[in-house]
Design a protein around this motif. Sequence first.
Motif, PDB file in Angstrom:
ATOM      1  N   LEU A  63      10.458  -1.260   3.944  1.00 28.68           N
ATOM      2  CA  LEU A  63      11.301  -2.608   3.507  1.00 28.68           C
ATOM      3  C   LEU A  63      10.780  -3.163   2.311  1.00 28.68           C
ATOM      4  O   LEU A  63      11.568  -3.930   1.754  1.00 28.68           O
ATOM      5  N   GLU A  64       9.623  -3.010   2.128  1.00 28.92           N
ATOM      6  CA  GLU A  64       8.961  -3.730   0.810  1.00 28.92           C
ATOM      7  C   GLU A  64       9.194  -2.914  -0.383  1.00 28.92           C
ATOM      8  O   GLU A  64       8.572  -3.136  -1.543  1.00 28.92           O
ATOM      9  N   ALA A  65       9.441  -1.549  -0.320  1.00 25.51           N
ATOM     10  CA  ALA A  65       9.359  -0.697  -1.635  1.00 25.51           C
ATOM     11  C   ALA A  65      10.414  -1.288  -2.733  1.00 25.51           C
ATOM     12  O   ALA A  65      11.690  -1.630  -2.315  1.00 25.51           O
ATOM     13  N   ASN A  66      10.074  -1.012  -3.714  1.00 24.45           N
ATOM     14  CA  ASN A  66      10.868  -1.512  -4.981  1.00 24.45           C
ATOM     15  C   ASN A  66      11.979  -0.678  -5.480  1.00 24.45           C
ATOM     16  O   ASN A  66      11.277   0.482  -5.831  1.00 24.45           O
ATOM     17  N   PRO A  67      13.155  -0.665  -5.035  1.00 19.31           N
ATOM     18  CA  PRO A  67      14.049   0.074  -5.793  1.00 19.31           C
ATOM     19  C   PRO A  67      14.108   0.851  -7.154  1.00 19.31           C
ATOM     20  O   PRO A  67      14.448   1.534  -7.564  1.00 19.31           O
ATOM     21  N   GLU A  68      13.723  -0.294  -7.878  1.00 19.34           N
ATOM     22  CA  GLU A  68      13.454   0.093  -9.418  1.00 19.34           C
ATOM     23  C   GLU A  68      12.559   1.246  -9.907  1.00 19.34           C
ATOM     24  O   GLU A  68      12.825   1.510 -10.893  1.00 19.34           O
ATOM     25  N   LEU A  69      11.612   1.511  -8.933  1.00 16.89           N
ATOM     26  CA  LEU A  69      10.756   2.704  -9.242  1.00 16.89           C
ATOM     27  C   LEU A  69      11.441   3.928  -9.021  1.00 16.89           C
ATOM     28  O   LEU A  69      11.029   5.015  -9.702  1.00 16.89           O
ATOM     29  N   LEU A 121       0.885  -1.144   0.003  1.00 20.55           N
ATOM     30  CA  LEU A 121      -0.088   0.020   0.075  1.00 20.55           C
ATOM     31  C   LEU A 121       0.979   1.174   0.071  1.00 20.55           C
ATOM     32  O   LEU A 121       0.387   2.237   0.303  1.00 20.55           O
ATOM     33  N   ASN A 122       2.203   1.333  -0.322  1.00 17.15           N
ATOM     34  CA  ASN A 122       2.984   2.278  -0.567  1.00 17.15           C
ATOM     35  C   ASN A 122       2.396   3.004  -1.826  1.00 17.15           C
ATOM     36  O   ASN A 122       1.973   2.407  -2.689  1.00 17.15           O
ATOM     37  N   ILE A 123       2.655   4.569  -1.617  1.00 19.54           N
ATOM     38  CA  ILE A 123       2.271   5.172  -3.024  1.00 19.54           C
ATOM     39  C   ILE A 123       3.419   5.921  -3.309  1.00 19.54           C
ATOM     40  O   ILE A 123       4.237   6.573  -2.643  1.00 19.54           O
ATOM     41  N   PHE A 124       3.727   5.713  -4.685  1.00 17.43           N
ATOM     42  CA  PHE A 124       4.674   6.351  -5.570  1.00 17.43           C
ATOM     43  C   PHE A 124       4.249   7.289  -6.366  1.00 17.43           C
ATOM     44  O   PHE A 124       3.361   6.772  -7.535  1.00 17.43           O
ATOM     45  N   ILE A 125       4.570   8.167  -6.632  1.00 14.71           N
ATOM     46  CA  ILE A 125       4.105   9.415  -7.606  1.00 14.71           C
ATOM     47  C   ILE A 125       5.318  10.163  -8.264  1.00 14.71           C
ATOM     48  O   ILE A 125       5.941  10.699  -7.395  1.00 14.71           O
ATOM     49  N   GLU A 184      13.254   6.095   8.094  1.00 10.56           N
ATOM     50  CA  GLU A 184      13.203   5.274   6.914  1.00 10.56           C
ATOM     51  C   GLU A 184      14.550   5.259   6.095  1.00 10.56           C
ATOM     52  O   GLU A 184      14.771   4.611   5.079  1.00 10.56           O
ATOM     53  N   CYS A 185      15.251   6.470   6.289  1.00  9.65           N
ATOM     54  CA  CYS A 185      16.358   6.508   5.438  1.00  9.65           C
ATOM     55  C   CYS A 185      17.335   5.587   5.096  1.00  9.65           C
ATOM     56  O   CYS A 185      17.846   5.166   4.377  1.00  9.65           O
ATOM     57  N   GLY A 186      17.792   4.825   6.566  1.00  8.47           N
ATOM     58  CA  GLY A 186      18.631   3.651   6.508  1.00  8.47           C
ATOM     59  C   GLY A 186      18.172   2.513   5.611  1.00  8.47           C
ATOM     60  O   GLY A 186      18.925   2.087   4.816  1.00  8.47           O
ATOM     61  N   ILE A 187      16.995   2.678   5.450  1.00 11.94           N
ATOM     62  CA  ILE A 187      16.353   1.391   4.683  1.00 11.94           C
ATOM     63  C   ILE A 187      16.549   1.647   3.110  1.00 11.94           C
ATOM     64  O   ILE A 187      16.875   0.806   2.302  1.00 11.94           O
ATOM     65  N   PHE A 188      16.109   2.919   2.699  1.00  6.93           N
ATOM     66  CA  PHE A 188      16.220   3.391   1.443  1.00  6.93           C
ATOM     67  C   PHE A 188      17.799   3.420   1.076  1.00  6.93           C
ATOM     68  O   PHE A 188      18.068   3.262  -0.282  1.00  6.93           O
ATOM     69  N   ILE A 189      18.629   3.889   2.011  1.00  4.19           N
ATOM     70  CA  ILE A 189      20.166   4.128   1.381  1.00  4.19           C
ATOM     71  C   ILE A 189      20.583   2.660   1.265  1.00  4.19           C
ATOM     72  O   ILE A 189      21.489   2.263   0.324  1.00  4.19           O
TER      73      ILE A 189
END
Length: 489
Positions: A154-160, A54-58, A435-440
């Motif tokens: 944690l489940e966000a797709n880095p390819e986006l 249910l993350n939202i990417f815009i 959440e910065c650590g997760i995205f990094i």
Amino acid sequence: MPTTLEDVKKHPVFHYFAEISAIPRGSGNEREISDYLLRFAQEKGLEGVQDDALNIFIKKPASKGYEHVPAVILQGHMDMVCEKNKGTAHDFEHDPISLQLKEDMLYACNTTLGADNGIAVAYALAILDSNDVPHPALEIIITTEEETTMKGALEANPELFSGEVFINLDSEEEGKLLVSSAGGITATQALPIQWETAQKDLKGYSIQLNGLFGGHSGMSIQKGRGNAIKLLGRILHDLSVQYPLHLYAINGGLKSNAIPREAEAVIYVHEKSSMDLPKLVSDWAQILKSELRTADPGISVTVEETDHVPDKVYSARTTQNVITSLLLIPNGVQSMSQEIQGLTESSTNLGVVTSDSKEIRFVSEIRSSVKSLKQHTVRQVELIAQLTESRFSTEADYPEWPYLPDSKVRRLFEKVYQKLYGTSPEIAAIHAGLECGIFIEKLPHIDAISLGPDMFDVHTPEEHVSVSSTIRTWDYLVAALKEMNDFYR
């Protein structure tokens, strides 16, 4: 400055904050707010993606003349901590948050406000809706369950993502730029209950602790505030030394990442022992009031006789295992940073204890900016679980955000702050989990910063946010986006 709530809502940030405040969005209950954000993107003609978490990417294209600037990722979370004052009739699953303005401060009505992190969502929506804010290409990611498991990040797709600059909007102090944060993990000890038949001459009592400040277990752990669960453990241990007692139920706290403000235990003692019990509890009330006279002056300890006659109670062994757990599970600051003055390096918070017919569950939020120290505390809790014949498990393990000495985005925000206010912002690390650590970890190339307006008493029903600070931080963010055209040439 606006003087009424309606005037406040005329600012684009507070317009959207009011809109999302009408949508229930406690952690794990984000479907409605996630759908709202996706509809927003579609209605504005923007590219929007809703993933399985249910993350939202815009995405929003760069303004004219900003095509050469690296894409900017703006990030916040859509969920909020749901706490309310005792006796408050509010259903977080369905009811909107009621807003009230007190001078410069925006509050809810006896519940958490959700400025953490609704203000970030409102910033993002205001920027996406604006036609007069020049900016590089924007990639907005609004995550779910940040306040509980970090599942969304944690489940966000880095390819986006293609962005190289990462701006997290989950900070709570204006003029402070965060450049590092702690990692964390949730540890749970499940203690099985052995029941035994209750003897005929038992008398029951409910012992309650309340009136504590509580607070965010990362932001407030160093303030020495009382932990209602741990304090209740001290009382129960003392009573058990005086005479045999049997537990029947114990509950306290609501969230692992909130310092528990309330706790209650139902106990049974033999009638001949019951004469002294109210006085012993009253003595403890005075002891704790003295200990916490500065950090938690509102603490209340009460004892009430119960008319309930149980068929069964916890066995002596289970009762002792519970009390042992309450005393030994580590809590509070474990170490201070030797590199950054005043920074808590490692801590743990026994945030929740719940009981049902089968087991008692103790849930701790463990944090550290040093991975090995985080694991050390985990091992301590695990050994206590073994000692008390309990099952042990962990979840929501998220990484720390390491400091980047040559951060270009930090220099940009320092430059813009100096230009706006004639002084330098504070550069700081934070003990709370961002959440910065997760995205990094997913996007090692990104250069990250975190900022936000002045918020107070987050994760409590006294949570409030400064209206003027929120507007100044908006102006600061907009100025930084505009400055990128020249800074990244």
